[in-house]
Write an enzyme that holds these catalytic residues in place. Structure first.
Site, PDB file in Angstrom:
ATOM      1  N   VAL A 181       0.864  -1.180   0.000  1.00 39.86           N
ATOM      2  CA  VAL A 181       0.000   0.000   0.000  1.00 39.86           C
ATOM      3  C   VAL A 181       0.899   1.228   0.000  1.00 39.86           C
ATOM      4  O   VAL A 181       1.719   1.409   0.917  1.00 39.86           O
ATOM      5  CB  VAL A 181      -0.912   0.027   1.253  1.00 39.86           C
ATOM      6  CG1 VAL A 181      -1.811   1.261   1.239  1.00 39.86           C
ATOM      7  CG2 VAL A 181      -1.757  -1.250   1.350  1.00 39.86           C
TER       8      VAL A 181
ATOM      9  N   ASP B 196       8.852   7.006  -1.528  1.00 37.48           N
ATOM     10  CA  ASP B 196       8.305   8.211  -2.163  1.00 37.48           C
ATOM     11  C   ASP B 196       8.008   7.791  -3.602  1.00 37.48           C
ATOM     12  O   ASP B 196       8.935   7.426  -4.339  1.00 37.48           O
ATOM     13  CB  ASP B 196       9.350   9.334  -2.102  1.00 37.48           C
ATOM     14  CG  ASP B 196       8.866  10.619  -2.773  1.00 37.48           C
ATOM     15  OD1 ASP B 196       8.010  10.548  -3.682  1.00 37.48           O
ATOM     16  OD2 ASP B 196       9.363  11.695  -2.405  1.00 37.48           O
TER      17      ASP B 196
ATOM     18  N   ASN C 233      -2.222   4.083  -3.713  1.00 40.41           N
ATOM     19  CA  ASN C 233      -3.129   4.966  -2.962  1.00 40.41           C
ATOM     20  C   ASN C 233      -2.558   6.364  -2.771  1.00 40.41           C
ATOM     21  O   ASN C 233      -3.321   7.330  -2.675  1.00 40.41           O
ATOM     22  CB  ASN C 233      -3.404   4.317  -1.591  1.00 40.41           C
ATOM     23  CG  ASN C 233      -3.952   5.318  -0.601  1.00 40.41           C
ATOM     24  OD1 ASN C 233      -5.133   5.665  -0.637  1.00 40.41           O
ATOM     25  ND2 ASN C 233      -3.099   5.823   0.289  1.00 40.41           N
TER      26      ASN C 233
ATOM     27  N   TYR D 207      -5.429  19.177 -10.018  1.00 37.93           N
ATOM     28  CA  TYR D 207      -5.596  17.839  -9.410  1.00 37.93           C
ATOM     29  C   TYR D 207      -6.532  17.003 -10.280  1.00 37.93           C
ATOM     30  O   TYR D 207      -6.246  15.829 -10.564  1.00 37.93           O
ATOM     31  CB  TYR D 207      -6.154  18.005  -7.998  1.00 37.93           C
ATOM     32  CG  TYR D 207      -6.606  16.720  -7.314  1.00 37.93           C
ATOM     33  CD1 TYR D 207      -5.687  15.866  -6.713  1.00 37.93           C
ATOM     34  CD2 TYR D 207      -7.955  16.377  -7.249  1.00 37.93           C
ATOM     35  CE1 TYR D 207      -6.105  14.699  -6.078  1.00 37.93           C
ATOM     36  CE2 TYR D 207      -8.385  15.222  -6.608  1.00 37.93           C
ATOM     37  CZ  TYR D 207      -7.457  14.387  -6.020  1.00 37.93           C
ATOM     38  OH  TYR D 207      -7.864  13.233  -5.392  1.00 37.93           O
TER      39      TYR D 207
ATOM     40  N   LYS E 170      -5.826  13.312 -12.044  1.00 39.25           N
ATOM     41  CA  LYS E 170      -6.629  12.106 -11.791  1.00 39.25           C
ATOM     42  C   LYS E 170      -7.260  11.592 -13.088  1.00 39.25           C
ATOM     43  O   LYS E 170      -7.470  10.396 -13.247  1.00 39.25           O
ATOM     44  CB  LYS E 170      -7.694  12.399 -10.729  1.00 39.25           C
ATOM     45  CG  LYS E 170      -7.104  12.554  -9.320  1.00 39.25           C
ATOM     46  CD  LYS E 170      -6.545  11.225  -8.803  1.00 39.25           C
ATOM     47  CE  LYS E 170      -6.034  11.307  -7.375  1.00 39.25           C
ATOM     48  NZ  LYS E 170      -5.539  10.015  -6.868  1.00 39.25           N
TER      49      LYS E 170
HETATM   50  N1  LIG Z   1      -9.920  12.556   0.590  1.00 40.34           N
HETATM   51  C1  LIG Z   1     -10.652  12.692  -0.507  1.00 40.34           C
HETATM   52  O1  LIG Z   1     -11.641  13.465  -0.535  1.00 40.34           O
HETATM   53  C2  LIG Z   1     -10.345  11.865  -1.726  1.00 40.34           C
HETATM   54  C3  LIG Z   1     -11.342  11.733  -2.715  1.00 40.34           C
HETATM   55  C4  LIG Z   1     -11.066  10.982  -3.858  1.00 40.34           C
HETATM   56  C5  LIG Z   1      -9.836  10.362  -4.006  1.00 40.34           C
HETATM   57  N2  LIG Z   1      -8.877  10.519  -3.038  1.00 40.34           N
HETATM   58  C6  LIG Z   1      -7.578   9.860  -3.259  1.00 40.34           C
HETATM   59  O2  LIG Z   1      -7.367   8.918  -2.228  1.00 40.34           O
HETATM   60  C7  LIG Z   1      -5.957   8.703  -2.041  1.00 40.34           C
HETATM   61  C8  LIG Z   1      -5.629   8.843  -0.557  1.00 40.34           C
HETATM   62  O3  LIG Z   1      -5.935  10.175  -0.163  1.00 40.34           O
HETATM   63  P1  LIG Z   1      -6.293  10.583   1.333  1.00 40.34           P
HETATM   64  O4  LIG Z   1      -7.636  11.187   1.302  1.00 40.34           O
HETATM   65  O5  LIG Z   1      -6.003   9.462   2.262  1.00 40.34           O
HETATM   66  O6  LIG Z   1      -5.248  11.781   1.503  1.00 40.34           O
HETATM   67  P2  LIG Z   1      -4.267  12.182   2.699  1.00 40.34           P
HETATM   68  O7  LIG Z   1      -4.895  11.927   4.001  1.00 40.34           O
HETATM   69  O8  LIG Z   1      -3.810  13.559   2.337  1.00 40.34           O
HETATM   70  O9  LIG Z   1      -3.053  11.148   2.526  1.00 40.34           O
HETATM   71  C9  LIG Z   1      -2.254  11.197   1.375  1.00 40.34           C
HETATM   72  C10 LIG Z   1      -1.242  10.085   1.480  1.00 40.34           C
HETATM   73  O10 LIG Z   1      -0.454  10.091   0.282  1.00 40.34           O
HETATM   74  C11 LIG Z   1       0.915  10.164   0.679  1.00 40.34           C
HETATM   75  N3  LIG Z   1       1.771  10.808  -0.320  1.00 40.34           N
HETATM   76  C12 LIG Z   1       1.685  12.052  -0.843  1.00 40.34           C
HETATM   77  N4  LIG Z   1       2.697  12.253  -1.701  1.00 40.34           N
HETATM   78  C13 LIG Z   1       3.431  11.117  -1.713  1.00 40.34           C
HETATM   79  C14 LIG Z   1       4.608  10.692  -2.381  1.00 40.34           C
HETATM   80  N5  LIG Z   1       5.270  11.494  -3.231  1.00 40.34           N
HETATM   81  N6  LIG Z   1       5.077   9.435  -2.162  1.00 40.34           N
HETATM   82  C15 LIG Z   1       4.436   8.614  -1.302  1.00 40.34           C
HETATM   83  N7  LIG Z   1       3.346   8.953  -0.611  1.00 40.34           N
HETATM   84  C16 LIG Z   1       2.855  10.188  -0.829  1.00 40.34           C
HETATM   85  C17 LIG Z   1       0.891  10.949   1.989  1.00 40.34           C
HETATM   86  O11 LIG Z   1       2.123  10.767   2.674  1.00 40.34           O
HETATM   87  P3  LIG Z   1       2.745  11.925   3.651  1.00 40.34           P
HETATM   88  O12 LIG Z   1       2.123  11.681   5.011  1.00 40.34           O
HETATM   89  O13 LIG Z   1       4.200  11.685   3.583  1.00 40.34           O
HETATM   90  O14 LIG Z   1       2.339  13.265   3.084  1.00 40.34           O
HETATM   91  C18 LIG Z   1      -0.278  10.286   2.665  1.00 40.34           C
HETATM   92  O15 LIG Z   1       0.066   9.038   3.184  1.00 40.34           O
HETATM   93  C19 LIG Z   1      -5.273   9.748  -2.921  1.00 40.34           C
HETATM   94  O16 LIG Z   1      -4.842   9.167  -4.122  1.00 40.34           O
HETATM   95  C20 LIG Z   1      -6.369  10.766  -3.189  1.00 40.34           C
HETATM   96  O17 LIG Z   1      -6.155  11.505  -4.355  1.00 40.34           O
HETATM   97  C21 LIG Z   1      -9.110  11.237  -1.904  1.00 40.34           C
END
Ligand SMILES: NC(=O)c1ccc[n+]([C@@H]2O[C@H](COP(=O)([O-])OP(=O)(O)OC[C@H]3O[C@@H](n4cnc5c(N)ncnc54)[C@H](OP(=O)(O)O)[C@@H]3O)[C@@H](O)[C@H]2O)c1
Length: 247
Positions: A12, A62, A85, A151, A155
């Site tokens: 993951v 990363d 993810n 963004y 996507k």
């Molecule tokens: N939340 C929403 O409303 C939503 C809706 C639709 C889709 N999504 C998608 O769901 C997925 C998870 O998002 P989330 O809501 O859980 O967001 P989140 O809470 O902001 O978590 C983002 C995660 O991605 C990691 N990340 C960011 N840049 C990275 C990199 N360069 N290499 C490795 N890890 C990296 C972050 O790590 P760090 O802790 O190091 O920053 C964190 O673990 C994403 O793909 C997002 O686009 C989210």
């Protein structure tokens, strides 16, 4: 194509918080053999690993760093379920952004990150009879939200690439599941309008899709409502989203 989660070996990305962390918890509940936890800062995984040190393996990953990705593919040679993810949202418009740096970072994580991990792990996944890639995309893969315009573009690129990855990996028997939620209650989603999905809604229905062979998932009641409206009137839904401009 489908894959049983029990006894799978998962990786993951972005496992340390949000939806990624919830994937880890649910995969453990469903009886996976092992999970590699990818995070930019492995120290952020310490409390998670402590939950089940026998099954949880931290990885410095990363997704934009080619050396990290190559190391992950060298270490995690038994992966059967790759969950892309990790994601980044700068929350900016296309024209109103001061420069292209955030747009480039979104593409790096949300598009090139997915490509890079999928490419590195395709040969690993080819070794077993049941394997999957799950790409966590967004409803914004289909509809553009101007207040998150760059963004949305990243996507949408992720969606196009995922469908191509699916076609290319069909012959080796690796299924590609795409999940496209609307707003979720995480650090990323907290500023988006209520109501919001819970991370478990996304995770649970996405893993069900892996087990039943559903290729494209609109997880949660809220996402399904929007998806139904979009299927009936795509231009109308886009017109509604287009009223939400950058601040
Ligand atoms: N939340 C929403 O409303 C939503 C809706 C639709 C889709 N999504 C998608 O769901 C997925 C998870 O998002 P989330 O809501 O859980 O967001 P989140 O809470 O902001 O978590 C983002 C995660 O991605 C990691 N990340 C960011 N840049 C990275 C990199 N360069 N290499 C490795 N890890 C990296 C972050 O790590 P760090 O802790 O190091 O920053 C964190 O673990 C994403 O793909 C997002 O686009 C989210």
């Amino acid at each position: 194509m489908s894959q049983r989660i029990e006894n799978a070996v998962a990786l993951v990305t972005g496992a340390n918080r949000g939806i990624g962390r919830e994937f880890v918890a649910e995969l453990l509940r469903r009886g996976v053999k092992k999970i590699y936890l990818g995070a930019r800062d492995p120290a952020s995984l310490a409390d998670l690993v402590a939950l089940d040190p026998a099954r949880l393996v931290p990885l410095k990953l990363d997704v934009t760093n080619a050396a990290d990705v190559a190391d992950a593919a060298r270490i995690a040679t038994d992966v059967t379920l790759l969950i892309n993810n990790a994601g980044f949202a700068g929350g900016q418009g296309v024209i109103s952004a001061p420069d292209l740096s955030i747009a480039r970072q979104e593409m790096d994580v949300n598009y090139f990150g997915v490509l890079s991990l999928s490419k590195a792990f395709a040969p690993v996944l080819a070794k077993v009879p049941e394997s999957s890639i799950v790409n966590v995309l967004s409803f914004l893969s289909l509809v553009t939200l101007p207040s998150a315009g760059t963004y949305s573009a990243s996507k949408a690129a992720g969606l196009a690439a995922s469908r191509s990855i699916r076609a290319e990996l069909l012959a080796q028997g690796t299924q590609v599941v795409i999940t496209m939620p609307v707003q979720v209650e995480t650090d990323m989603g907290r500023s988006l309008p209520e109501p919001r999905l819970q991370p478990l809604d996304v995770v649970s229905e996405t893993l069900d899709a892996v087990e039943t062979g559903v290729e494209e998932v609109f997880p949660g009641e809220l996402t399904r409502t929007v998806a139904t409206a979009f299927a009936a009137d795509p231009k109308g839904v886009q017109a509604h989203m287009s009223t939400r401009l950058p601040a």
